[in-house]
Every structure is written in C-alpha cells, then in structure tokens.
Design an enzyme around this catalytic site. Structure first.
Site, PDB file in Angstrom:
ATOM      1  CG  ASP A 246      40.601  46.123  34.805  1.00  0.00           C
ATOM      2  OD1 ASP A 246      41.268  46.444  35.796  1.00  0.00           O
ATOM      3  OD2 ASP A 246      40.329  44.942  34.527  1.00  0.00           O
TER       4      ASP A 246
ATOM      5  NE  ARG B 235      45.094  34.950  56.913  1.00  0.00           N
ATOM      6  CZ  ARG B 235      44.573  34.643  58.099  1.00  0.00           C
ATOM      7  NH1 ARG B 235      43.811  35.500  58.732  1.00  0.00           N
ATOM      8  NH2 ARG B 235      44.825  33.478  58.644  1.00  0.00           N
TER       9      ARG B 235
ATOM     10  CD  GLU C 267      42.478  42.215  39.368  1.00  0.00           C
ATOM     11  OE1 GLU C 267      42.765  41.109  39.859  1.00  0.00           O
ATOM     12  OE2 GLU C 267      41.302  42.624  39.301  1.00  0.00           O
ATOM     13  CD  GLU C 268      37.764  43.099  38.145  1.00  0.00           C
ATOM     14  OE1 GLU C 268      37.593  41.882  38.320  1.00  0.00           O
ATOM     15  OE2 GLU C 268      37.626  43.948  39.037  1.00  0.00           O
TER      16      GLU C 268
ATOM     17  CG  HIS D 152      33.184  42.299  41.052  1.00  0.00           C
ATOM     18  ND1 HIS D 152      33.619  41.220  40.308  1.00  0.00           N
ATOM     19  CD2 HIS D 152      34.283  43.064  41.256  1.00  0.00           C
ATOM     20  CE1 HIS D 152      34.922  41.323  40.089  1.00  0.00           C
ATOM     21  NE2 HIS D 152      35.345  42.431  40.663  1.00  0.00           N
TER      22      HIS D 152
HETATM   23 ZN   LIG Z   1      37.301  43.025  40.835  1.00  0.00          ZN
HETATM   24 ZN   LIG Z   2      39.685  44.627  41.829  1.00  0.00          ZN
END
Ligand SMILES: [Zn+2]
Ligand SMILES: [Zn+2]
Length: 435
Positions: free
Chosen positions: A104, A215, A170-171, A404
């Site tokens: 997305d 990580r 996902e957002e 973003h």
């Molecule tokens: Zn994002």
């Molecule tokens: Zn993302």
C-alpha cells in the site's frame, strides 16, 4: 613463505570445494543481472500507480499475473481484501518458508520530482487525497516479484516450498475496515499443509543504498493508540468552584503521564514513548466545558514493559481525575506488537545476509520507534525483519527524507540487495547451519 602460501591455498580449496557444491546460490549472478532491469521497471510502474490501503487492486493483479506467468503451483487472490499469496514448490523436499512484501501507498502529495513520480489520487476516509508510495512499499513489491522470477526459474535448487505473501494495508486499513497482516493470518496464510515455519520481510529505510540493518530481538516498537476522555461539570469560567474543570485535569494528565517512562520504567532495559498528539475541549474562554478528549500513541519494545506502562497509565489518569472530582476513561487500542529478529534465526541466516549485501554492509541498527504489522506474523512463527538502505551514500544522513515524507524516494540500485536477500533466505533456510 612460498611453501606456507601453497599449503594454505590447498587447505582453502579443500574446505571450499564441498561448501561450494552445497551452495544453492552459486552461479546465479546472471539470473540476478537479468532480473535487475525488470525489477527497476516494475518499481517505476508501481511507484507511478500507487494505491491506498485495502485498495491495492492494480498492484494485486500485477503480482498475481506475474506469478501465474512464472508457473507457480498456486496463486490465491482476494486474501484480506486485496492480498495475494503465491506458492512455489521447489525441486527438492524441505521446509516451507514465507517471503512478505506490503503493497500500500499513503495519502501524501509526492514532491520528489522523479520522472516516475505519482500524480495519482484516491479516496481516504471520504476525502479526495493525493496518493504516493512514501514508505517504499513500491520497492518491496518489485523486489519480491524479482525474487519470484529468480526462484521460479531455478526451482530445481530449492529445497522445500516458498510462500510469497503480498500484503495489503500495512499502513492500517481505512476507518471502519479490517485489513493488514492480522487479517491475512485470520484468513489462514500461516495455516494448512503449506504452513510456513519461518518468514522474512524487508523495509526501505534512509540508510546507505544496498546495505542491510538489523537488530537481534526487539527492533521496531509495539504501537498502541491511546484515547483519554475526561469528564467534568460545566460551569461559568468566572466561578470554577461551581463545577469540575476537565481542561485543568487534562493538563495535569498530559504532564503526569510523561513521568511513567521517566520515573517508573527501567529505561536502561527498554525505552518507551508516550505522546499526546491532540487535545480537544471547550468552545469559548468563559465557559468551563464538561468534556476533554485527548488522543496519543504509545511505543514500547518489551511485552512486560508494555503491560506495566498500560497499567500505570490507567492508574495515573484515574487517580488524577478522582483527586479533582472528575472521571476519566482510558482506551488503549493495540496497532501492532514488537517487530524484530528471532535471535537464533538471525544467527543462522547471517552468512546469507552477508552474501546478499556484501561483507561490511550488514550493520546493527539502533532501535526504531516506528511500528510494523509484520509483528503479527512473528507472533506465530520465527521471522527476520531487516531495513534496506535506499539512499545515495554521498547524501548526509540528516538530509535524507524520512519514510512518509513527500520527498522520500529510493535509489534503484538498492533493490538488488533486497532481491538477493529474499532469494538467499529461500535457498539457504533448509540447509543453513544452526537452528
Ligand atoms: Zn509506512
Ligand atoms: Zn512501511
């Protein structure tokens, strides 16, 4: 000296010959070189045609068609609205692993000036908005398409089965809708006879192009949405003793809750963030209102810390409200748990990551307070989640646009590290040392 050199060379050959014979990745250089221009072209096309969460119709059709053309054993569409899952069975028996890309874009007006910049628009929560791949999910999709092509053309080398998970939203889905990783899991992508036992995901990030960042253990934060509603008693602004002032109470709450991470949690063990991003109450200066609404977000890196923070938040808010004769309601809504790297799996796959990015290009990262819904897959099975650097290394770190941002843009040459990482994970998982 000469004799020593000869004997070392002999030893090196003695050790490397059987290892090379087992390495399913050897001799794939041409395959990677052949797929790179396609990955770049797919990426430009997807970038120019971004789609919002749960509206990834064109992107889903593109990836489904691609996997069908490659002769995948199974391609399922319409999972969690627009999700696509392809199954590729290798030439040799082995475990099932999953490779995941999110699809997305975001309601952001692109300002990168790239020749393939988006001019797309969409509807988000009833509003007409610009749409942009401002989080790099265009590269995620293109890289997984590239990995699909390399693996499908060399399935004889593959021990086991690979599930290609192209994930929507996902957002976060639009208001009032379900979606994302949690919905794909609810619809069974991790179940059944082809249930994957491990998963990998990548994310574009403002690091040096083509490097990987990881990580062990916790990497990205758990995120929880926070809402606090303070109820008082409305009265004239001149006579506060006649009512209960929820603005005064809200101000105390906004200040006091910052003491939870700084005074009560062991920040040497695991940091935490609470942010109040909005406060709304009242209509004019001489009326004390009866209600204030506050909204915020909570970030943590440890399940125990997350639970303790939630409990202290509720008790702090309620105690302050009670002390002032007001009432308060605390609503905490989980977005995603902690995302990270399963330590044993990371150790096992580290040689593969070094092969993919090149020695010296796989680096430990600091914690990231952003969140990812990839964590829902990792609640079920061991997983790796890696950041892929996408910026020209000559651009200073401080000048690189963040995810973003309307200026966020990935270098094309970063993507082959991602393709190699996904292919390497699929080919090496069954035979890599360790467990
Ligand atoms: Zn994002
Ligand atoms: Zn993302």
């Amino acid at each position: 000296m000469q004799l020593v050199r000869i004997s070392l060379a002999a030893i090196a050959i003695g050790f490397s010959a059987p290892a090379a014979a087992q390495d399913a990745k050897s001799g794939l250089d041409q395959a990677f070189a052949d797929v790179e221009p396609k990955v770049i072209e797919w990426r430009h096309d997807i970038h120019q045609n971004p789609e919002l969460s749960n509206r990834e119709f064109r992107t889903a059709a593109l990836v489904a068609e691609h996997m069908r053309t490659l002769g995948f054993d199974d391609v399922q569409t319409g999972i969690a609205h627009t999700g696509v899952v392809g199954t590729l069975v290798g030439g040799k028996p082995g475990p099932v692993v999953a490779l995941r890309a999110d699809m997305d874009g975001l309601p952001v007006l692109e300002q990168t000036g790239a020749p393939f910049a988006s001019r797309a628009r969409g509807e988000y929560n009833g509003q007409d908005v610009p749409v942009m791949h401002a989080c790099g999910h265009d590269t995620h999709v293109a890289m997984l398409m590239g990995a699909a092509e390399v693996l499908a053309n060399h399935r004889d080398r593959l021990s086991g089965t690979v599930k290609f998970i192209f994930q929507p939203a996902e957002e976060g889905p639009p208001a009032g809708e379900d979606g994302g990783a949690i919905m794909m899991i609810a619809e069974g992508v991790l179940d059944g006879p082809d249930a994957p036992e491990a998963i990998i995901g990548l994310h574009a990030w403002p690091g040096d192009s083509g490097t990987l960042m990881y990580r062990s253990g916790s990497f990205m934060a758990a995120a929880d949405g926070l809402e606090i509603i303070v109820t008082g008693v409305q009265t004239h602004g001149s006579s506060p003793w006649l009512g209960v002032d929820p603005i005064y109470v809200a101000a105390q709450i906004a200040t006091a809750i910052q003491g939870i991470p700084s005074r009560h949690l062991d920040i040497t063990n695991s940091p935490a963030v609470i942010t109040i991003g909005s406060i709304h109450g009242g209509v004019r200066g001489n009326i004390i209102p009866d209600r204030v609404e506050m909204a915020g977000t909570i970030r943590t890196f440890d399940t125990g810390v997350r639970e303790e923070l939630h409990a202290r938040l509720r008790s702090t808010v309620n105690a302050i409200a009670e002390a002032n004769g007001a009432t308060a309601e605390v609503i905490i809504e989980g977005y995603a748990p902690v995302t990270g790297n399963h330590p044993a799996l990371l150790q096992k796959m580290m040689p593969t990551l070094n092969w993919a990015a090149g020695d010296g290009n796989v680096n430990e990262s600091t914690l990231i307070t952003g969140a990812e819904d990839f964590s829902f897959f990792q609640e079920r099975i061991p997983g790796l989640f890696l950041m892929l650097g996408i910026n020209d290394p000559s651009v200073p770190r401080a000048e690189r646009p963040s995810n973003h941002s309307p200026f966020f843009i990935a270098e094309d040459d970063a993507m082959m590290t991602g393709v190699r990482t996904l292919v390497g994970f699929a080919l090496d998982y069954a035979t890599a040392a360790g467990d």
